[in-house]
Enzyme design. Sequence first.
Site, PDB file in Angstrom:
ATOM      1  N   TYR A  52       0.838  -1.209   0.000  1.00  0.00           N
ATOM      2  CA  TYR A  52       0.000   0.000   0.000  1.00  0.00           C
ATOM      3  C   TYR A  52       0.867   1.250   0.000  1.00  0.00           C
ATOM      4  CZ  TYR A  52      -4.075  -2.872   1.296  1.00  0.00           C
ATOM      5  OH  TYR A  52      -5.094  -3.792   1.336  1.00  0.00           O
ATOM      6  N   SER A 235     -13.813  -4.256   0.829  1.00  0.00           N
ATOM      7  CA  SER A 235     -14.714  -3.665  -0.172  1.00  0.00           C
ATOM      8  C   SER A 235     -16.180  -3.983   0.095  1.00  0.00           C
ATOM      9  CB  SER A 235     -14.325  -4.117  -1.584  1.00  0.00           C
ATOM     10  OG  SER A 235     -13.088  -3.573  -1.955  1.00  0.00           O
ATOM     11  N   GLY A 244     -23.711   5.375  -3.761  1.00  0.00           N
ATOM     12  CA  GLY A 244     -24.635   6.135  -4.599  1.00  0.00           C
ATOM     13  C   GLY A 244     -23.968   7.135  -5.513  1.00  0.00           C
ATOM     14  N   LYS A 245     -22.647   7.310  -5.376  1.00  0.00           N
ATOM     15  CA  LYS A 245     -21.978   8.331  -6.185  1.00  0.00           C
ATOM     16  C   LYS A 245     -21.952   7.989  -7.671  1.00  0.00           C
ATOM     17  CE  LYS A 245     -18.078   7.747  -3.964  1.00  0.00           C
ATOM     18  NZ  LYS A 245     -16.653   7.920  -3.531  1.00  0.00           N
TER      19      LYS A 245
END
Length: 352
Positions: A52, A235, A244-245
């Site tokens: 990461y 996830s 909802g984006k």
Amino acid sequence: MLDPRKLGALTISGVCLGTMTFGRDTPEPEAFAQMDRALAAGITFWDTAEMYPVNPAVAETHGRTEQIIGAWLASRGRREELQIATKASGPNGGHTRDGRGFTQDSIAQAVDDSLRRLRTDRVELYQLHWPARGSYAFRQNWTYDPRKTGKAEVQDHMDGILTALRDIVAAGKVRAFGLSNESAWGTMSWLAAAERTGGPRVVSVQNEYGPLCRLYDTDMAELGQKEDITLLAYSPLAAGLLTGKYAGGAVPADSRAGGDRSRGGDGMLGGRRTARGIAAADAWGEMARGLGLDPIHAAIAFVRQRPFPAVPIIGATRLAQLDHLLSGLDLRLDDEALAAIDAFHRAHPLPY
């Protein structure tokens, strides 16, 4: 609010803080604020990985997220309140160990490198990020071919890893062992290898799981319940689809899909942003709102109420997003909501 869970001998918070954006999409000051806020909310279990931040994972940023967490630990002095998990990368495109995965000869150095970056003397959970033999995770289930390795070869590899980890655990550098992106056969084989070698027994499997990705629900769920192995569900919001984006196919410029395009990607959220995936996400939002629920809070509550051991990993690019996630952790779904989710799943199985 955060009922404790067991990982072998470990006790962890019932929700995990994910950190994969720290150092790329989430600058260090923002990451510090998120860690402060998560700990204040009772989230003491944090997950990271040597590769990461993502996405994408590149050699130039390898280890940066661990370094940021280490800087926070050094500045706050609250290490004893936390359970920290990290992961070793399997065979890769060159971002870690020049593309080499974890081996019996390299895993001790990988652990030491993570501890150095984290500025700590141990991690509570050390995980294998994906199998060296390959995996059907990351949408590879559509073309998965298990014939690439033989059983004896895989068993020798597992025995070698656990022999090395046996010594690492004995030295106090790792307290527990987990897998990620694993299958039922793979997990049972690791359990058998622990019996053969005296190495650490698997206590967790970090696989993708949420309302839109439910591959874990059958064989892995039974294994987890019977073998006392906890799912660490990554996830759960389908890389943001369930926020909802992306409703109706929208791609906000500051979203992960939009950012992926800016870095030359296809904006598909790792294969999740398909026509069926968008339709399913839209239907989830309509279902949740029809029940008077926030769609994001409902998705996290769903994972926490599964009939097998499960802990959702929540992560956010910005502090406001994390605050919204934290504000819904008191939610418990009632029978009406659970029935609606069952109906939703039958109508939208495996949408990506």
